[in-house]
Design a protein around this motif. Structure first.
Motif, short mmCIF file in Angstrom:
data_model
loop_
_atom_site.label_atom_id
_atom_site.label_comp_id
_atom_site.label_asym_id
_atom_site.label_seq_id
_atom_site.Cartn_x
_atom_site.Cartn_y
_atom_site.Cartn_z
N PHE A 287 2.48 33.50 39.03
CA PHE A 287 1.64 34.33 38.14
C PHE A 287 1.29 35.65 38.81
CE2 PHE A 287 0.58 29.81 37.22
CZ PHE A 287 1.32 29.73 36.06
N SER B 83 3.45 37.83 31.01
CA SER B 83 3.70 36.77 32.00
C SER B 83 2.44 35.94 32.23
CB SER B 83 4.26 37.37 33.30
OG SER B 83 3.33 38.21 33.94
N GLN B 84 1.62 36.31 33.21
CA GLN B 84 0.41 35.54 33.53
C GLN B 84 -0.48 35.39 32.27
OE1 GLN B 84 -2.10 37.65 36.28
NE2 GLN B 84 -2.87 35.78 37.21
N GLY B 85 -1.06 34.21 32.12
CA GLY B 85 -1.83 33.95 30.91
C GLY B 85 -3.25 34.50 30.96
N TYR C 11 2.18 22.45 36.25
CA TYR C 11 1.37 23.62 36.64
C TYR C 11 1.34 23.71 38.17
CZ TYR C 11 -2.42 26.98 36.71
OH TYR C 11 -3.17 28.11 36.93
N ASN D 16 0.99 23.55 29.68
CA ASN D 16 1.45 24.82 30.23
C ASN D 16 2.59 24.51 31.20
OD1 ASN D 16 1.78 27.35 31.33
ND2 ASN D 16 -0.15 27.35 32.47
N TYR E 34 -6.46 23.94 27.66
CA TYR E 34 -6.10 24.59 26.38
C TYR E 34 -6.54 23.73 25.19
CZ TYR E 34 -3.41 27.48 29.54
OH TYR E 34 -3.06 28.31 30.58
N LYS F 153 -10.43 30.07 29.38
CA LYS F 153 -9.50 30.09 28.24
C LYS F 153 -10.29 30.20 26.94
CE LYS F 153 -6.66 28.70 31.37
NZ LYS F 153 -5.88 29.71 32.06
N PHE G 74 1.10 29.99 24.95
CA PHE G 74 2.41 30.32 25.50
C PHE G 74 3.51 29.93 24.52
CE2 PHE G 74 -0.26 29.06 29.20
CZ PHE G 74 -0.46 30.35 29.69
N ARG H 1 8.96 31.80 29.63
CA ARG H 1 7.69 31.67 28.92
C ARG H 1 7.07 33.04 28.65
NH1 ARG H 1 2.16 29.91 31.83
NH2 ARG H 1 1.97 32.19 31.88
#
Ligand code: PMP
Ligand code: GLN
Length: 379
Positions: free
Chosen positions: A13, A29-31, A118, A167, A198, A229, A314, A359
């Motif tokens: 990430f 990219s990174q969430g 993850y 994820n 999530y 989140k 994602f 992703r």
């Protein structure tokens, strides 16, 4: 000096977000959202900061926040958690996951993870002296492979780490999955760490199945959730773990010496916001489903192929009609030469499959998604 984590580099990430910045790429990219958290929540943070909530909060989290968490768990998952003995506030889910692993995994213990997994799980297991057993999710749906899980379980298995919504895959576990898991571990001394960060991002009328709603499994589980989140504030690093008293006792022994406690004024603000604005979480699935639909519609004319994500923010896409590169090379190419950053899946596998899948993160303003899609549709 001998490294304790010889195979661990910088998390993908950080690598991809830095690459996006260096090359001026749109960062899918990174969430993390590129839009604001609820303005009222920011006001509350400012108010509590100005109210000089500057000193150490209680080790397990401020009582009003733990109370709100317990009410939420009751409303959503039908379980009356005791805020005194079963709820602990942590500095991000990353800390909660780490604490849980350190609390129960010892030298020689085996911990089962499902690949793609993850990336914080395995380093935590290794630092605890444990051994990671990688069970791949089955393709193409990234579903649980029950036979392989059963084969992986033995007398050394101490912990199973599950993640739903998942994820990077976006797959979700069903009630039936939890029943099967419960049956598989019923006669073993095995605990479960359920990563549910999530929880409010499950789509198409489905509802999130929490391990806390499963009376048999919750007795042997840590359930981990993240306010980062839920409130579009990943930088605040506030999360929590719900676990039975005996597990919470062990969990807090670690938590108190990893961070001791968590930023005071943010805890007060989120406690107030949860009480004041319960509609925020009720509205989240529809909010993110709309983003998912927007992104999927925008990239439909492209040569990427995909099945819309069932959960998380994602979206996996298959790029095999576009390139023969492997996923790391393709993500680098996309970021550096085409200006859209994505996350490859290889870093989440012990043995990456030959799939050509990356992703994208869609928790972005529509204008960001539109700009990215314009590029993606030309590939
Ligand atoms: N677990 C999963 C599956 C995640 O995607 C993340 C997110 N970033 C985390 C844990 C960590 O969450 P936090 O940012 O609250 O540490
Ligand atoms: N979980 C986030 C993601 O999947 C990133 C978290 C991090 O950067 N450590 O993109």
């Amino acid at each position: 000096m001998q490294s304790k984590l010889p195979n661990v580099g910088t998390t993908i990430f950080t690598v991809m977000s830095k690459m996006a910045q260096d090359y001026g790429a749109i960062n899918l990219s990174q969430g993390f959202p590129d839009f604001d958290c609820p303005p009222r929540l920011r006001e509350l943070v400012a108010a509590h900061l100005n109210d000089r909530k500057n000193q150490y909060p209680p080790m397990a989290g401020i009582p009003s926040l733990r109370q709100q968490i317990a009410l939420k768990v009751r409303d959503y998952y039908g379980y009356d958690a005791d805020p005194e003995t079963e709820v602990t506030v942590t500095s991000g889910a990353t800390e909660a996951l780490f604490d849980a692993v350190q609390a129960v995994v010892g030298a020689g213990d085996e911990v089962i993870v499902f690949d793609p997994a993850y990336d914080s799980y395995e380093p935590a297991i290794l630092l605890a002296g444990g051994k990671t057993i990688h069970v791949p999710l089955s393709l193409p749906d990234y579903a649980m492979d029950w036979d392989r899980l059963e084969q992986a379980i033995n007398s050394k298995t101490r912990l199973i780490i599950i993640n739903s919504p998942h994820n990077p895959c976006g797959s979700v576990l069903s009630r039936d999955d939890f029943d099967r898991l419960a049956a598989l571990i019923r006669d073993h001394d095995i605990l479960v760490l359920s990563d549910e960060v999530y929880e409010h991002m499950v789509y198409d009328g489905e509802k999130h199945e929490s391990i806390l709603a499963h009376s048999e499994l919750r007795e042997k589980s840590f359930a981990v959730f993240s306010f980062g989140k839920t409130y579009h504030a990943t930088g605040w690093k506030l999360a929590y773990c719900v676990a039975p008293e005996s597990l919470t006792t062990e969990f807090r022994k670690v938590h108190q010496f990893v961070t001791f406690t968590t930023s005071s004024f943010v805890q007060y603000a989120i406690a107030d916001f949860m009480a004041e604005c319960p509609e925020h979480t009720l509205e989240l699935p529809a909010f993110y489903q709309e983003k998912r639909n927007t992104f999927c519609e925008l990239i439909t004319p492209s040569r990427f192929t995909f099945t819309p994500s069932n959960g998380t923010y994602f979206q996996l896409v298959d790029y095999s009609e576009i390139s023969d590169r492997n996923d790391i090379e393709f993500a680098n190419y996309l970021t550096q030469e085409k200006g859209v950053a994505a996350i490859p899946l290889a870093p989440f596998y012990a043995e990456p499959p030959a799939t050509k899948i990356i992703r994208f993160c869609f928790c972005k303003d529509d204008s960001t998604l539109e700009k990215a899609a314009e590029i993606l549709c030309k590939l």
